[in-house]
Design an enzyme around this catalytic site. Structure first.
Site, PDB file in Angstrom:
ATOM      1  N   ASP A   1     -24.644   3.901 -17.481  1.00  0.00           N
ATOM      2  CA  ASP A   1     -23.913   3.839 -18.744  1.00  0.00           C
ATOM      3  C   ASP A   1     -23.552   2.384 -19.018  1.00  0.00           C
ATOM      4  OD1 ASP A   1     -22.250   5.627 -20.813  1.00  0.00           O
ATOM      5  OD2 ASP A   1     -21.013   3.907 -20.212  1.00  0.00           O
TER       6      ASP A   1
ATOM      7  N   ASP B   1     -25.942   5.092 -25.224  1.00  0.00           N
ATOM      8  CA  ASP B   1     -26.131   4.003 -24.252  1.00  0.00           C
ATOM      9  C   ASP B   1     -26.253   4.541 -22.832  1.00  0.00           C
ATOM     10  OD1 ASP B   1     -23.560   4.918 -24.095  1.00  0.00           O
ATOM     11  OD2 ASP B   1     -22.650   2.945 -23.798  1.00  0.00           O
TER      12      ASP B   1
END
Length: 437
Positions: free
Chosen positions: A321, A364
């Site tokens: 992440d 993301d």
């Protein structure tokens, strides 16, 4: 009176549209009616005394001789088909009815020209075959050899080169080139580009001597000749087919008509395969980064785990992440965020082996599948490599960005034997790391 009747009979036989042959035990023609000239191109006088087998195409002679032997052994035959070489060089498809006269020691045969029928059937069969090939092909690389085989069943082909342009003739490239043995067939691409472009513009085929496309250094044989035919799907140009004819073969007008018809089917098949590949890619790959998407990731992780179980190996899953990514979007805009995600995808791919998988789950969040690792240290080493790579400055929208990431690692079989277990463990560990950052 008997002579008069015999003359009438012979005159009537000469009026028949089918050719009537009398052939002796040695295979030599003793009599043939006038129809032979219409079918084979030779007058009766030219054929009498010749061996009929010499007119048969070489690849058909063995089975023709076997059939003749069965007829001479007393087995009448209706419907035997083979091919002959016409006087002008083109092949002729013939359907025979024949029997042996023991008393006269002659084989009596009636030959019917079925070339037009065979051509019609070939066109229909080629349409089905090309359509089926387009349906079954995984991609264009698997479609082209099948197209090559289909065309080789219609006309003699020493080689085939395919040019494609995806609607833009200036952007022609040559994804396939093979000879009749399946070996690479190389042409001079500059010359081929020019001729293909002309053919596509004119929407009609072009005959070229064999040397017209031959590279200066090896490659295509300069003998024989080339037939270049356009590939056009409805109105859009798809490319061109370049057929290399054997040195002793000529394509007749009928052959060229047949190949023109088949080329239209091939153009449709190529475009259909291309669209299918695009749809498949859109369904399995992320549009922004080009990485496998969530669906393909699940396929890959299931496959990797199945291999690992069989080999008693180890698999690592890295859940990644990007820290503070929302701030990039808020400060620089979504276009800058997209550019950053694309750069992150490229860097992640450079951190792993080609056999490994990097996927984007969305936003993301990325994942990496590492197969055949020795232990936890291998996964940790890759995670460290990713950290170092992402921390290198990235120039986006006039700003130098230093990207940080939180990475969670799960191992098979230690953390579970299925994808869900590994994803859960990796995700939880990623969030714990993010909380500490």
């Amino acid at each position: 009176m008997a002579a008069h009747v015999q003359d009438q009979l012979l005159n009537c036989i000469d009026l028949l549209l089918d050719a009537v042959f009398l052939v002796d035990a040695d295979g030599r023609v003793k009599y043939v009616n006038a129809a032979c000239e219409r079918i084979f191109g030779y007058t009766p006088d030219e054929l009498i005394g010749c061996k009929l087998i010499d007119l048969v195409l070489p690849e058909e002679r063995a089975r023709t001789l076997e059939e003749a032997a069965r007829i001479m052994a007393g087995q009448p035959r209706v419907g035997f088909a083979n091919r002959y070489r016409h006087k002008d060089g083109r092949p002729v498809h013939v359907m025979w009815s024949a029997r042996w006269s023991e008393a006269d020691q002659l084989r009596i045969g009636v030959a019917r020209d079925v070339t037009a029928q065979q051509r019609s059937e070939a066109m229909q069969a080629a349409t089905y075959a090309v359509s089926e090939a387009a349906h079954d092909a995984v991609d264009l690389d698997t479609l082209f050899p099948t197209i090559h085989a289909i065309i080789a069943q219609l006309v003699p082909v020493a080689g085939l080169v395919v040019a494609t342009c995806n609607g833009e003739p200036e952007a022609l490239h040559f994804p396939y080139g093979r000879d009749h043995r399946g070996q690479p067939l190389v042409v001079d691409e500059a010359l081929a580009h020019r001729h293909c472009k002309d053919v596509i513009a004119a929407r009609r085929g072009l005959l070229l001597p064999g040397a017209a496309l031959a590279p200066t250094q090896g490659g295509a044989d300069a003998g024989g000749f080339w037939l270049v035919v356009p590939l056009v799907d409805q109105t859009a140009p798809i490319g061109a087919l370049m057929l290399k004819a054997p040195a002793d073969t000529q394509y007749s007008d009928k052959d060229r008509e047949l190949l023109g018809f088949v080329s239209a089917q091939v153009a449709t098949a190529i475009e259909r395969s291309r669209l299918k590949a695009e749809l498949l890619r859109a369904a399995r790959y992320d549009e922004l980064t080009g990485l496998p998407n969530r669906r393909l990731f699940h396929d890959r992780i299931d496959t990797a785990l199945a291999r690992s179980r069989r080999k008693h190996g180890r698999v690592a899953l890295l859940y990644i992440d990007i820290d503070d990514f929302k701030a990039v979007n808020d400060r620089l805009g979504h276009d800058a965020g997209d550019l950053l995600l694309q750069e992150i995808a490229r860097r992640l791919e450079r951190c792993v082996r080609k056999a490994d998988t990097v996927a984007r789950l969305g936003g993301d969040e990325f994942v990496v599948i590492l197969e055949d690792i020795h232990g936890p240290d291998d996964a940790t080493a890759v995670a460290d490599k990713i950290h170092h790579s992402l921390q290198q400055p990235t120039a986006i929208a006039g700003h130098a960005l230093n990207t940080q990431a939180s990475i969670g690692i799960a191992l098979h079989p230690c953390d579970g034997d299925d994808a869900d277990s590994l994803i859960r463990h990796a995700d939880q560990r990623m969030y714990r790391r993010k909380a500490r950052n």
